[in-house]
Design a protein around this motif. Structure first.
Motif, PDB file in Angstrom:
ATOM      1  N   GLU A 124       0.865  -1.163   0.000  1.00  0.00           N
ATOM      2  CA  GLU A 124       0.000   0.000   0.000  1.00  0.00           C
ATOM      3  C   GLU A 124       0.900   1.210   0.000  1.00  0.00           C
ATOM      4  OE1 GLU A 124      -2.527   0.005   3.406  1.00  0.00           O
ATOM      5  OE2 GLU A 124      -0.943   0.546   4.771  1.00  0.00           O
ATOM      6  N   GLY A 125       0.348   2.306  -0.352  1.00  0.00           N
ATOM      7  CA  GLY A 125       1.133   3.521  -0.362  1.00  0.00           C
ATOM      8  C   GLY A 125       0.874   4.320  -1.613  1.00  0.00           C
ATOM      9  N   LYS A 126       1.802   5.195  -1.898  1.00  0.00           N
ATOM     10  CA  LYS A 126       1.653   6.079  -3.053  1.00  0.00           C
ATOM     11  C   LYS A 126       2.302   5.454  -4.282  1.00  0.00           C
ATOM     12  CE  LYS A 126       1.448  10.281  -0.312  1.00  0.00           C
ATOM     13  NZ  LYS A 126       0.040  10.468  -0.410  1.00  0.00           N
ATOM     14  N   PHE A 127       1.558   5.473  -5.378  1.00  0.00           N
ATOM     15  CA  PHE A 127       2.023   4.937  -6.646  1.00  0.00           C
ATOM     16  C   PHE A 127       1.841   5.997  -7.722  1.00  0.00           C
ATOM     17  CE2 PHE A 127       1.243   1.176  -4.201  1.00  0.00           C
ATOM     18  CZ  PHE A 127       2.129   0.234  -4.676  1.00  0.00           C
ATOM     19  N   LEU A 128       2.875   6.174  -8.544  1.00  0.00           N
ATOM     20  CA  LEU A 128       2.756   7.026  -9.711  1.00  0.00           C
ATOM     21  C   LEU A 128       2.035   6.196 -10.759  1.00  0.00           C
ATOM     22  CD1 LEU A 128       3.465   9.696 -11.178  1.00  0.00           C
ATOM     23  CD2 LEU A 128       5.455   8.478 -12.088  1.00  0.00           C
ATOM     24  N   ILE A 165      -2.905   4.178  -2.713  1.00  0.00           N
ATOM     25  CA  ILE A 165      -3.620   2.914  -2.860  1.00  0.00           C
ATOM     26  C   ILE A 165      -3.571   2.160  -1.538  1.00  0.00           C
ATOM     27  CG2 ILE A 165      -3.727   0.741  -4.142  1.00  0.00           C
ATOM     28  CD1 ILE A 165      -2.551   2.251  -6.544  1.00  0.00           C
ATOM     29  N   LYS A 166      -4.735   1.781  -1.067  1.00  0.00           N
ATOM     30  CA  LYS A 166      -4.864   1.074   0.209  1.00  0.00           C
ATOM     31  C   LYS A 166      -4.674  -0.426   0.003  1.00  0.00           C
ATOM     32  CE  LYS A 166      -8.163   4.414   2.050  1.00  0.00           C
ATOM     33  NZ  LYS A 166      -8.390   5.321   0.967  1.00  0.00           N
ATOM     34  N   ALA A 167      -4.224  -1.115   1.041  1.00  0.00           N
ATOM     35  CA  ALA A 167      -3.963  -2.556   0.974  1.00  0.00           C
ATOM     36  C   ALA A 167      -5.198  -3.330   0.546  1.00  0.00           C
ATOM     37  CB  ALA A 167      -3.457  -3.067   2.321  1.00  0.00           C
ATOM     38  N   GLU A 168      -6.371  -2.924   1.029  1.00  0.00           N
ATOM     39  CA  GLU A 168      -7.590  -3.666   0.679  1.00  0.00           C
ATOM     40  C   GLU A 168      -7.997  -3.496  -0.783  1.00  0.00           C
ATOM     41  OE1 GLU A 168      -8.826   0.138   2.872  1.00  0.00           O
ATOM     42  OE2 GLU A 168      -7.428  -1.480   3.282  1.00  0.00           O
ATOM     43  N   GLU A 169      -7.389  -2.551  -1.488  1.00  0.00           N
ATOM     44  CA  GLU A 169      -7.681  -2.362  -2.915  1.00  0.00           C
ATOM     45  C   GLU A 169      -6.777  -3.212  -3.809  1.00  0.00           C
ATOM     46  OE1 GLU A 169      -9.117   2.269  -3.038  1.00  0.00           O
ATOM     47  OE2 GLU A 169      -6.961   1.887  -2.836  1.00  0.00           O
ATOM     48  N   ILE A 170      -5.781  -3.869  -3.212  1.00  0.00           N
ATOM     49  CA  ILE A 170      -4.788  -4.615  -3.996  1.00  0.00           C
ATOM     50  C   ILE A 170      -5.026  -6.107  -3.868  1.00  0.00           C
ATOM     51  CG2 ILE A 170      -2.332  -5.041  -4.352  1.00  0.00           C
ATOM     52  CD1 ILE A 170      -1.815  -2.274  -3.082  1.00  0.00           C
ATOM     53  N   VAL A 171      -5.069  -6.776  -5.023  1.00  0.00           N
ATOM     54  CA  VAL A 171      -5.212  -8.234  -5.052  1.00  0.00           C
ATOM     55  C   VAL A 171      -4.011  -8.828  -5.776  1.00  0.00           C
ATOM     56  CG1 VAL A 171      -7.737  -8.175  -4.950  1.00  0.00           C
ATOM     57  CG2 VAL A 171      -6.594  -8.223  -7.171  1.00  0.00           C
ATOM     58  N   ASP A 172      -3.769 -10.118  -5.527  1.00  0.00           N
ATOM     59  CA  ASP A 172      -2.665 -10.807  -6.200  1.00  0.00           C
ATOM     60  C   ASP A 172      -2.882 -10.842  -7.709  1.00  0.00           C
ATOM     61  OD1 ASP A 172      -1.152 -11.366  -3.954  1.00  0.00           O
ATOM     62  OD2 ASP A 172      -2.097 -13.312  -3.613  1.00  0.00           O
ATOM     63  N   THR A 173      -1.791 -10.976  -8.419  1.00  0.00           N
ATOM     64  CA  THR A 173      -1.824 -11.098  -9.874  1.00  0.00           C
ATOM     65  C   THR A 173      -2.514 -12.395 -10.257  1.00  0.00           C
ATOM     66  OG1 THR A 173       0.285  -9.948  -9.940  1.00  0.00           O
ATOM     67  CG2 THR A 173      -0.380 -11.115 -11.936  1.00  0.00           C
ATOM     68  N   ALA A 215      -4.562  -3.248  -8.521  1.00  0.00           N
ATOM     69  CA  ALA A 215      -5.293  -2.344  -7.642  1.00  0.00           C
ATOM     70  C   ALA A 215      -6.678  -2.099  -8.223  1.00  0.00           C
ATOM     71  CB  ALA A 215      -4.540  -1.032  -7.487  1.00  0.00           C
ATOM     72  N   LYS A 216      -7.703  -2.458  -7.456  1.00  0.00           N
ATOM     73  CA  LYS A 216      -9.092  -2.228  -7.866  1.00  0.00           C
ATOM     74  C   LYS A 216      -9.504  -0.861  -7.333  1.00  0.00           C
ATOM     75  CE  LYS A 216     -10.534  -5.794  -5.723  1.00  0.00           C
ATOM     76  NZ  LYS A 216     -11.420  -6.767  -5.103  1.00  0.00           N
ATOM     77  N   ILE A 217      -9.633   0.083  -8.254  1.00  0.00           N
ATOM     78  CA  ILE A 217      -9.994   1.442  -7.865  1.00  0.00           C
ATOM     79  C   ILE A 217     -11.224   1.840  -8.671  1.00  0.00           C
ATOM     80  CG2 ILE A 217      -9.254   3.841  -7.772  1.00  0.00           C
ATOM     81  CD1 ILE A 217      -6.383   2.782  -7.535  1.00  0.00           C
ATOM     82  N   GLY A 218     -12.313   2.082  -7.961  1.00  0.00           N
ATOM     83  CA  GLY A 218     -13.575   2.359  -8.648  1.00  0.00           C
ATOM     84  C   GLY A 218     -13.949   1.162  -9.497  1.00  0.00           C
TER      85      GLY A 218
END
Length: 175
Positions: free
Chosen positions: A23-27, A123-131, A147-150
């Protein structure tokens, strides 16, 4: 739950899948109408397109080098590295200057060409899923997760794994 002691950027421990604990900031940036992201901690700067001097006998995805304030920086076209169709560069085309871990544990500064830079996303940890698994024929080691965003998905890249070890070794010797 098993713990893998790999450390990402010196601060985040990976637990279970590769995407756990991320999680964290991603460009975020776009290529071929797809959104990608790389950890902001790897990004040194973003610049517009500038003249790239070609270097003979380099792989096709290595566009050449730029002179950035007196430093020679190799430039990789990420579209070509990923096997996408080459496009003419536009006013939105950008070079993201990043530090990648080389073969001898020292960092190599390279530029990656992308269609355009979108934003810095938290991006929050709960928005990220494995490949997802695409089968054994497709190498996805360079993908940290999705990352699932919207309603959209951003592919989070491990910039240190995009170039193969032998490609990095060649760049380290040349630059």
């Amino acid at each position: 739950m098993s713990v893998n002691s790999s450390v990402l950027n010196g601060t985040q421990t990976m637990i279970k899948g590769r995407s756990a604990g991320l999680e964290g900031k991603f460009l975020t940036f776009s290529m071929a109408n797809e959104e990608y992201g790389i950890s902001i901690l790897k990004v040194r700067e973003i610049i517009g397109m500038m003249p790239i001097r070609t270097v003979p006998q380099t792989p096709g995805f290595v566009k050449g080098v730029i002179n950035l304030r007196g430093k020679v920086i190799p430039v990789v076209d990420l579209r070509l590295k990923f096997g996408m169709m080459e496009l003419d560069y536009t006013e939105r085309t950008s070079i993201i200057v990043v530090d990648v871990k080389g073969t001898s544990d020292k960092y190599l500064r390279i530029g990656i060409v992308v269609d355009y830079v979108s934003e810095v996303a938290n991006i929050k940890a709960e928005e990220i899923v494995d490949t997802p698994t695409f089968g054994s024929q497709l190498n996805t080691n360079y993908i940290l997760g999705m990352a699932k965003i919207g309603k959209g998905v951003k592919i989070l890249l491990d910039i240190d794994r995009i170039l193969a070890v032998d490609e990095l070794a060649g760049m380290e010797l040349a630059f």
